[in-house]
Design an enzyme around this catalytic site. Structure first.
Site, short mmCIF file in Angstrom:
data_model
loop_
_atom_site.label_atom_id
_atom_site.label_comp_id
_atom_site.label_asym_id
_atom_site.label_seq_id
_atom_site.Cartn_x
_atom_site.Cartn_y
_atom_site.Cartn_z
N ASP A 159 0.84 -1.19 0.00
CA ASP A 159 0.00 0.00 0.00
C ASP A 159 0.88 1.24 0.00
OD1 ASP A 159 -2.88 1.09 0.46
OD2 ASP A 159 -1.63 2.18 1.89
N TYR A 172 3.65 9.68 0.43
CA TYR A 172 4.58 9.05 1.35
C TYR A 172 6.04 9.42 1.02
CZ TYR A 172 0.53 6.16 2.57
OH TYR A 172 -0.72 5.71 2.94
N LYS A 189 -2.04 6.16 -4.48
CA LYS A 189 -3.12 7.10 -4.19
C LYS A 189 -2.88 8.46 -4.84
CE LYS A 189 -3.48 4.88 0.33
NZ LYS A 189 -2.10 4.34 0.39
N HIS A 240 -6.90 9.80 -2.27
CA HIS A 240 -6.33 9.71 -0.93
C HIS A 240 -7.24 10.33 0.14
CE1 HIS A 240 -2.15 9.36 1.15
NE2 HIS A 240 -3.12 9.14 2.03
N ASN A 269 -11.01 7.37 3.03
CA ASN A 269 -11.50 8.37 3.98
C ASN A 269 -12.84 8.99 3.58
OD1 ASN A 269 -9.02 8.27 5.63
ND2 ASN A 269 -8.07 9.13 3.79
N GLN A 302 -0.54 2.77 17.23
CA GLN A 302 0.88 2.48 17.10
C GLN A 302 1.63 3.43 16.16
OE1 GLN A 302 0.55 0.56 19.91
NE2 GLN A 302 2.46 -0.21 19.10
N SER A 303 0.99 3.83 15.05
CA SER A 303 1.67 4.67 14.06
C SER A 303 1.68 6.15 14.43
CB SER A 303 1.00 4.51 12.69
OG SER A 303 1.14 3.20 12.21
N LYS A 310 2.24 -2.29 9.24
CA LYS A 310 3.59 -1.90 8.80
C LYS A 310 4.58 -2.22 9.89
CE LYS A 310 5.92 1.49 9.78
NZ LYS A 310 6.41 2.81 10.22
N ASN A 340 10.70 -4.42 11.13
CA ASN A 340 11.34 -5.52 11.85
C ASN A 340 10.96 -6.85 11.19
OD1 ASN A 340 11.05 -7.75 14.03
ND2 ASN A 340 12.48 -6.29 14.95
N ARG A 363 8.62 -9.15 13.16
CA ARG A 363 7.24 -8.66 13.23
C ARG A 363 6.55 -8.73 11.88
NH1 ARG A 363 9.31 -4.36 16.68
NH2 ARG A 363 8.96 -4.91 18.86
N ASN A 388 3.03 -10.57 11.65
CA ASN A 388 1.83 -9.90 11.15
C ASN A 388 1.14 -10.69 10.04
OD1 ASN A 388 2.27 -7.81 12.94
ND2 ASN A 388 3.12 -6.41 11.42
#
Length: 317
Positions: A35, A40, A69, A102, A161, A214-215, A263, A266, A269, A273
């Protein structure tokens, strides 16, 4: 690839310096859904990672589902194709599997040669730098998105959104129906009515920020105690299923019928995930986790735009 994998890899906030290697590592771990977004600021590095993985025989282009996006400054119909082509060029791809609007926010156009990514503020050198709205109707932007499908630049189009009202409106005029709706959703923000509506329309749902806060802690948009990872309901389900709290949250998202885009840079992780398809939460566990809903949104232009970009610009009531 015609089917969007249920677990994707989110590319937001991965530095350009690390991004190519991270993409290769993610592909090694088993990710095939990525994604991305122009905003970004790392699509060229993402493209380098994809090219490296393909050259090394880790995957083929057809194995991958790549989403990007359309940024807010390119909503005018005359700018949509150029924005899409810029993402394609940076990613080194001939087509996108999915291209999304977006935000339902049109901002004044910033040419590529002036600044790319354009970000939010129209003129950073102005006496009062701010985001500035553009008078572009969403239906005009969607028409230009449809043209991308006709030209073969993208396989599917969708939106991010959007609210229920915007979704009803879009479905009333879309000649090519949206394939997907991407929204923030996690146990603190279940968005059950919006998800049900989208499914009624036959639209796929992708949940971003599936681990909730978390983000956002490092951005000052969430506090450390907003984390769901230590919540008793989540840790109890994790213990019962011999999984981590993060895996429980991701499984909850998949089990309710959404795709998810966690995301992590690591490697361990990354693998964890993905490792959420070999167990199922009970109905009681699903209900208990869903009951954590507080309609708490971490990514809200109505909150961050005014402080960061000098424009009060809510999109959620």
């Amino acid at each position: 690839m015609q089917t969007m994998p249920p677990i994707g890899f989110g590319l937001w906030k991965i530095s350009e310096d690390d991004c190519a290697e991270t993409v290769v590592d993610a592909i090694k771990a088993g990710y095939r859904h990525f994604d991305s977004a122009a905003d970004y600021g790392n699509e060229r590095a993402v493209g380098a990672g994809i090219a490296d993985a393909i050259a090394r025989g880790l995957c083929t282009r057809e194995d991958l589902w790549i989403t990007s996006k359309l940024w807010n400054t390119y909503h005018a119909p005359e700018h949509v194709e150029a924005a899409c082509q810029r993402s394609l060029d940076d990613l080194g791809l001939e087509y996108l599997d999915l291209y999304l609007i977006h935000f339902p926010i049109a901002l004044k156009y910033v040419p590529f040669e002036t600044r790319y990514p354009a970000e939010w503020i129209f003129d950073p050198d102005a006496d009062y730098p701010k985001a500035e709205r553009a008078a572009v109707p969403l239906h005009k932007t969607w028409e230009a998105m449809e043209a991308l499908v006709v030209k073969g630049l993208v396989r599917h189009i969708g939106v991010c959104n959007y609210t229920s009202g915007l979704l009803h409106d879009l479905m009333s005029y879309a000649e090519i129906k949206p394939f997907a709706l991407q929204i923030e959703s996690h146990p603190y923000l279940t968005q059950e009515k919006l998800i049900r509506l989208a499914k009624d329309y036959g639209i796929e749902i992708t949940a971003f920020s599936p681990l909730a806060s978390q983000s956002y802690v490092e951005l000052g948009m969430a506090a450390k105690d907003d984390s769901l990872l230590g919540h008793l309901v989540v840790t109890a389900a994790a213990e019962a299923n011999h999984k981590t709290p993060a895996q429980v949250l991701l499984r909850w998202g998949i089990q309710r019928g959404t795709s998810i885009i966690p995301k992590s840079s690591n490697a361990q992780r990354m693998r964890e995930n993905l490792d959420v398809m070999d167990f199922a939460l009970t109905e009681e566990e699903m209900r208990a986790i869903s009951a954590l809903n507080e309609d708490k949104r971490f990514n809200d232009p109505g909150d961050f735009c005014e402080g960061a970009f000098n424009l009060f610009n809510p999109i959620y009531d």
